[in-house]
Write a protein that holds these residues in place. Structure first.
Motif, PDB file in Angstrom:
ATOM      1  N   ARG A 185       9.234   4.667   7.455  1.00  0.00           N
ATOM      2  CA  ARG A 185       9.059   5.088   8.684  1.00  0.00           C
ATOM      3  C   ARG A 185      10.222   6.080   9.206  1.00  0.00           C
ATOM      4  O   ARG A 185       9.937   6.847  10.021  1.00  0.00           O
ATOM      5  N   GLY A 186      11.449   5.423   9.203  1.00  0.00           N
ATOM      6  CA  GLY A 186      12.580   6.145   9.417  1.00  0.00           C
ATOM      7  C   GLY A 186      12.692   7.584   8.866  1.00  0.00           C
ATOM      8  O   GLY A 186      13.057   8.763   9.598  1.00  0.00           O
ATOM      9  N   VAL A 187      12.521   7.725   7.589  1.00  0.00           N
ATOM     10  CA  VAL A 187      12.327   9.038   6.780  1.00  0.00           C
ATOM     11  C   VAL A 187      11.558   9.846   7.527  1.00  0.00           C
ATOM     12  O   VAL A 187      11.764  10.915   7.661  1.00  0.00           O
ATOM     13  N   LEU A 214      11.274   2.437  -1.334  1.00  0.00           N
ATOM     14  CA  LEU A 214      11.771   2.249   0.113  1.00  0.00           C
ATOM     15  C   LEU A 214      10.812   1.191   0.690  1.00  0.00           C
ATOM     16  O   LEU A 214       9.833   1.191   0.525  1.00  0.00           O
ATOM     17  N   SER A 215      11.370   0.557   1.638  1.00  0.00           N
ATOM     18  CA  SER A 215      10.403  -0.434   2.444  1.00  0.00           C
ATOM     19  C   SER A 215       9.690   0.367   3.559  1.00  0.00           C
ATOM     20  O   SER A 215      10.014   1.495   3.871  1.00  0.00           O
ATOM     21  N   ASN A 256       0.018  10.736  -5.917  1.00  0.00           N
ATOM     22  CA  ASN A 256       1.138  10.704  -4.724  1.00  0.00           C
ATOM     23  C   ASN A 256       0.816   9.372  -4.061  1.00  0.00           C
ATOM     24  O   ASN A 256      -0.395   9.304  -3.569  1.00  0.00           O
ATOM     25  N   SER A 257       1.533   8.463  -3.940  1.00  0.00           N
ATOM     26  CA  SER A 257       1.569   7.452  -3.010  1.00  0.00           C
ATOM     27  C   SER A 257       1.835   7.811  -1.464  1.00  0.00           C
ATOM     28  O   SER A 257       2.514   9.222  -1.374  1.00  0.00           O
ATOM     29  N   ALA A 258       1.684   6.988  -0.587  1.00  0.00           N
ATOM     30  CA  ALA A 258       2.034   7.418   0.765  1.00  0.00           C
ATOM     31  C   ALA A 258       3.516   7.644   0.867  1.00  0.00           C
ATOM     32  O   ALA A 258       4.142   8.525   1.476  1.00  0.00           O
ATOM     33  N   ALA A 259       4.161   6.629   0.181  1.00  0.00           N
ATOM     34  CA  ALA A 259       5.803   6.693   0.097  1.00  0.00           C
ATOM     35  C   ALA A 259       6.012   8.157  -0.205  1.00  0.00           C
ATOM     36  O   ALA A 259       7.072   8.866   0.289  1.00  0.00           O
ATOM     37  N   ASP A 272       0.862  -1.266   0.169  1.00  0.00           N
ATOM     38  CA  ASP A 272       0.062  -0.040   0.015  1.00  0.00           C
ATOM     39  C   ASP A 272       0.930   1.223  -0.148  1.00  0.00           C
ATOM     40  O   ASP A 272       0.427   2.402  -0.584  1.00  0.00           O
ATOM     41  N   TRP A 273       2.041   1.221   0.721  1.00  0.00           N
ATOM     42  CA  TRP A 273       2.935   2.494   0.775  1.00  0.00           C
ATOM     43  C   TRP A 273       3.141   2.950  -0.847  1.00  0.00           C
ATOM     44  O   TRP A 273       3.395   4.204  -0.939  1.00  0.00           O
ATOM     45  N   HIS A 274       3.225   2.273  -1.667  1.00  0.00           N
ATOM     46  CA  HIS A 274       3.442   2.696  -3.131  1.00  0.00           C
ATOM     47  C   HIS A 274       2.328   2.637  -3.992  1.00  0.00           C
ATOM     48  O   HIS A 274       2.706   2.719  -5.239  1.00  0.00           O
TER      49      HIS A 274
END
Length: 187
Positions: free
Chosen positions: A100-102, A94-95, A48-51, A38-40
């Motif tokens: 989440r780190g970003v 990105l995973s 825009n995706s969530a990523a 789903d992130w992508h």
């Protein structure tokens, strides 16, 4: 004699710090409902995706606020030379963990900066792409910008989850019960 301007500036900073932490929590409430794929996902061509939203928010936060992270410095430009804004809108695949780190990194810069601003800083200036802003104007500009993207994120995730969406506010048909519980909490 009280300094009304300083009092208002202090109230503003206190309020904006709380509201932006709440906005971050709202975004996180949506992000935790995403699957890895789903992130992508985008909802339409050019969307825009969530990523991508996470990458862009973080890139903006680092560019705008890193220089003020430990207090005001004169002559600061809120658009860092090394920023590649266009790349923020390219999904780097990105995973979820890296994203989440970003996310956390961008918010850490922005929130630490808010925490270090003093009431006197609000009338000082910085430049964003050559345009002069007071710190107050720059903060307000970003409050609007970040809010817009967080609500895009919420809509995206809500759409992707469909019936599985876990509401982040008062659920439909729940207003009366919520209001009653709020009244019970008051002295």
């Amino acid at each position: 004699m009280p300094d009304t301007q300083s009092d208002v500036a202090h109230l503003y900073l206190t309020d904006v710090r709380t509201r932006m932490r709440n906005l971050k929590a709202l975004g996180e409430g949506a992000l935790v409902q995403l699957t890895e794929a789903d992130w992508h996902t985008v909802l339409s061509d050019g969307g825009n995706s969530a990523a991508v939203l996470v990458q862009h928010l973080s890139g903006n936060m680092h560019s705008r606020w890193n220089g003020l992270r430990h207090g005001y410095q004169a002559g600061l430009d809120g658009e860092t030379a090394g920023r590649n804004r266009d790349a923020e809108f390219e999904d780097g695949k990105l995973s979820a963990d890296k994203l989440r780190g970003v996310w956390d990194g961008g918010w850490a810069v922005f929130l630490e900066t808010l925490d270090h601003l003093s009431p006197a800083d609000l009338t000082r200036t910085l430049s964003i792409r050559g345009e002069t802003h007071t710190i107050l104007e720059a903060v307000q500009r970003q409050v609007m910008h970040y809010s817009g993207h967080i609500y895009q994120l919420v809509l995206l995730v809500k759409t992707l989850r469909g019936d599985g969406w876990q509401t982040l506010s008062i659920g439909r048909g729940g207003s009366a019960a919520f209001n009653a519980s709020m009244r019970e909490k008051r002295p």
